[in-house]
Design a protein around this motif. Structure first.
Motif, mmCIF file in Angstrom:
data_model
loop_
_atom_site.group_PDB
_atom_site.id
_atom_site.type_symbol
_atom_site.label_atom_id
_atom_site.label_comp_id
_atom_site.label_asym_id
_atom_site.label_seq_id
_atom_site.Cartn_x
_atom_site.Cartn_y
_atom_site.Cartn_z
ATOM 1 N N ASN B 53 0.825 -1.205 0.000
ATOM 2 C CA ASN B 53 0.000 0.000 0.000
ATOM 3 C C ASN B 53 0.864 1.262 0.000
ATOM 4 N N ILE B 54 1.885 1.263 0.847
ATOM 5 C CA ILE B 54 2.762 2.431 0.947
ATOM 6 C C ILE B 54 3.465 2.672 -0.386
ATOM 7 N N THR B 55 4.000 1.585 -0.941
ATOM 8 C CA THR B 55 4.712 1.701 -2.205
ATOM 9 C C THR B 55 3.806 2.311 -3.259
ATOM 10 N N GLN B 56 2.567 1.841 -3.236
ATOM 11 C CA GLN B 56 1.578 2.357 -4.186
ATOM 12 C C GLN B 56 1.393 3.863 -3.994
ATOM 13 N N GLN B 57 1.365 4.268 -2.708
ATOM 14 C CA GLN B 57 1.177 5.677 -2.421
ATOM 15 C C GLN B 57 2.351 6.510 -2.903
#
Ligand SMILES: Nc1ncnc2c1ncn2[C@@H]1O[C@H](COP(=O)(O)OP(=O)(O)OP(=O)(O)O)[C@@H](O)[C@H]1O
Ligand SMILES: [Mg+2]
Lengths: 244, 411
Positions: B53-57
């Motif tokens: 999720n963080i990477t996506q953000q």
């Protein structure tokens, strides 16, 4: 017609060390066993009958002497080869049955065939045949504690026979059974002998010893006598004639 | 070779038979493995879901985005000195540094300034004063209505874009667009509602109000220049280092820093933050690995212990099998397969329980959905099988080396 020798024992001894004292359970045993012999081993308790049977069955080893099975010196064999002999050449029947407690009658009879590398379908077929031979075709799915003593011993006999061993060893097979069941089991042994099976039966009972064609008596680890039982030998040969 | 295959199949059959014949005992035996694998899968699934999720953000942010913030070393902060980035710095960067675009000033309002009201309801939220370019850099787009534009900013209009959580927080009834909310005692007209982004670290990402930068600055009062954050985009990613150096020189000059003084600002790229995050995830995984190693070791010893007891208990059975012609190798294989089978079953149960627990944790805490990466599954099964082999070998050897006659005589 010369008799074919299956087993030769030469000067066999089994020595136990009990603390500092030594003790001979067997000493100086010389014995030849021939094809289709039907032998009773008798003797008082502690005379070495079971010890001899365990040696013959390659479950135990002698401390001295030579044991040749079908011409092979057993002492030269390694553990794996001995397992092969126990699997192929010998069918052992114990006084206390020694069935695998969690396995059904059918699975118990199939067990030795696993060690022969026989596929499951063929194993099942042969085990069913063996159980049929001892009239247990309707008890195949029962586990040992759902069977009577006589039924358990018949499962054990089927298990010993399923591998078509060269020799059947029975150590007091009817010791835990009543007299009518004993008669049943002995009738089965007679029939096997009639079919050409070689049998050795350890027994305390006179009636059983009398059925056998050769009686070996042990006393304090020594072989006291080894004689042909004239009556039953004649009986069986006349039967054999009648069959022909 | 096919002989070995046959033996393995038969060993597996007999292992399954004996494992399921003692179902509950088998379960207890493998409990250590179950707990070990379950805990690692639970944590890994949460961390992985999280990190995906963080990477996506960060990806959404764009890797060519730079953030500049003021930075005061600790000693100076204790002396009451506070470094600051000003509107002036923003203008300097915007007009003097080539190769950049979407330069965006951001000012935040805290404490009593962050008070928001609506028809008698009052609450607080994160108040961000920024320019219209903010939406491109932070990928916050209005789902309804519009974002504020240059003209709103220039004429200091009192307009606001709400994070979707504000609507429920202030209990706004009907269409919020066109209604007014109070921020820091002034009324703002709602012109847009941002897209929903959900929660991160259990932190609501939709709880904010965006106002035009100059309006916010005025609201804070002219007494003191506010400390701002400046974000911008680099047109040519390969120019990153040059642009950073350029900004650095410019800010140092602007802040009149002497040659040996440290920077009183920090220039960070999204890439750097991602690297830091990856490092944190990496070390968490490492620590986790250690814990799991220990718990699996304990589980393995448990299995060895029960297997040794079980060999003793089944001594007669082993004697019978040997009397029927089982070789040493047959017995060894049988017990080894039983240990490995047991551990793999434990691993499978642990995997399912761990994923369940991870999903539950994610749902309860509002973290992103738990995901179990393939490597974790392979590793769990590999480890379980390895534990079975290592800790099964001693009991199996003990069983295999039993003397047939001794085993048969065993009471
Ligand atoms: N493992 C052993 N260690 C020491 N002595 C043993 C061992 N096994 C058997 N013996 C001894 O060897 C002798 C022969 O035992 P064995 O079991 O062969 O007797 P048996 O003829 O079968 O008796 P029974 O009719 O009671 O079964 C006994 O005196 C016994 O105590
Ligand atoms: Mg005896």
């Amino acid at each position: 017609m010369s008799k074919q020798t299956i087993i030769e024992l030469r000067n066999i001894a089994k020595h136990y060390m009990m603390g500092s004292e030594g003790f001979y359970a067997l000493e100086g045993i010389d014995l030849d066993i021939y094809l289709n012999d039907y032998i009773a081993i008798v003797g008082s308790s502690g005379s070495g009958k079971s010890t001899l049977m365990n040696l013959l069955g390659c479950l135990d080893y002698p401390t001295a002497g030579e044991y040749k099975l079908k011409g092979t010196d057993v002492a030269t064999l390694n553990e794996t080869a001995l397992a092969g002999i126990r699997n192929r050449e010998i069918g052992f029947i114990f006084q206390n049955f020694n069935l695998l407690p969690r396995a059904t009658a059918l699975q118990n009879v199939m067990q030795p065939l696993i060690y022969r590398g026989i596929a499951v379908a063929e194993r099942k077929r042969r085990a069913q045949d063996a159980l049929e031979m001892v009239s247990l075709q309707d008890r195949m799915a029962h586990v040992p504690n759902q069977l009577s003593g006589g039924q358990r011993q018949r499962v054990a006999i089927a298990r010993a026979l399923v591998t078509e061993p060269a020799i059947l060893l029975a150590d007091e097979p009817t010791g835990n059974l009543d007299s009518s069941t004993t008669t049943e089991i002995m009738a089965l042994f007679d029939k096997l002998h009639g079919n050409g099976q070689t049998l050795i039966v350890v027994t305390h009972e006179h009636e059983i010893a009398e059925r056998c064609h050769r009686v070996i008596t042990l006393k304090d680890g020594h072989l006291m006598s080894d004689h042909i039982n004239q009556v039953s030998a004649k009986l069986s040969s006349s039967e054999a004639v009648a069959h022909v | 070779m096919s002989n070995l295959k046959f033996k393995i199949i038969e060993g597996t059959r007999s292992a399954a038979h004996s494992i399921f014949a003692h179902g509950f005992r088998s379960f207890l035996t493998t409990l250590g493995i179950i707990i070990g694998v379950a805990s690692v899968i639970a944590v890994v699934s949460v961390v992985q879901g999280f990190s995906a999720n963080i990477t996506q953000q960060f990806d959404g942010m764009g890797t060519n985005v730079i953030n500049i913030e003021s930075y005061t070393p600790r000693e100076e902060r204790l002396q009451g000195v506070r470094a600051k980035l000003t509107y002036d710095d923003y203008l300097e960067i915007k007009y003097r540094v080539p190769g950049i675009s979407n330069v965006t000033p951001t000012v935040r309002m805290w404490g009593s300034n962050a008070l928001i009201t609506y028809r008698g309801q009052s609450s607080s939220s994160m108040i961000v004063g920024t320019a219209s370019t903010y939406q491109k850099l932070n990928t916050v787009y209005p789902e309804r209505g519009r974002f504020f534009n240059l003209s709103d900013d220039n004429s200091r209009r009192r307009v606001a874009v709400l994070g979707p959580s504000i609507i429920s927080k202030l209990d706004i009834k009907g269409d919020p667009i066109g209604q007014h909310v109070g921020v820091s005692g002034e009324w703002f007209k709602v012109i847009g509602i941002a897209e929903k982004r959900g929660k991160l670290f259990g932190f609501d990402q939709d709880d904010f109000i965006l106002l035009p930068f100059s309006t916010t600055k005025a609201l804070l009062g002219g007494a003191q220049e506010p400390d701002i954050t400046i974000s911008l985009q680099i047109n040519e990613p390969s120019q990153l280092e040059q642009v950073k150096q350029h900004i650095k020189n410019l800010l140092r000059r602007n802040h009149r820093l002497s040659k040996d003084a440290a920077d009183d600002f920090e220039i960070a790229t999204a890439d750097q933050m991602l690297d830091t995050f990856d490092a944190i995830v990496g070390s968490t995984t490492l620590v986790l690995g250690g814990i799991v190693g220990i718990s699996l070791l304990v589980g393995g010893i448990g299995i060895m212990n029960i297997m040794l007891v079980s060999v003793t208990e089944r001594t007669r059975e082993i004697g019978i099998q040997k009397a029927l012609g089982a070789t040493r190798f047959d017995i060894l294989l049988q017990f080894l397969i039983e240990a490995v089978f047991l551990c793999l079953l434990g691993g499978l149960i642990g995997l399912i329980l761990g994923f369940g627990a991870g999903s539950l944790i994610s749902t309860l805490t509002g973290l992103p959905a738990a995901t179990v990466p393939a490597w974790a599954i392979i590793l769990s099964f590999g480890f379980s099988a390895g534990i079975g082999l290592i800790f099964g070998i001693i009991p199996a050897a003990k069983a295999a080396n039993l003397d047939p006659i001794d085993a048969l005589r065993y009471e």
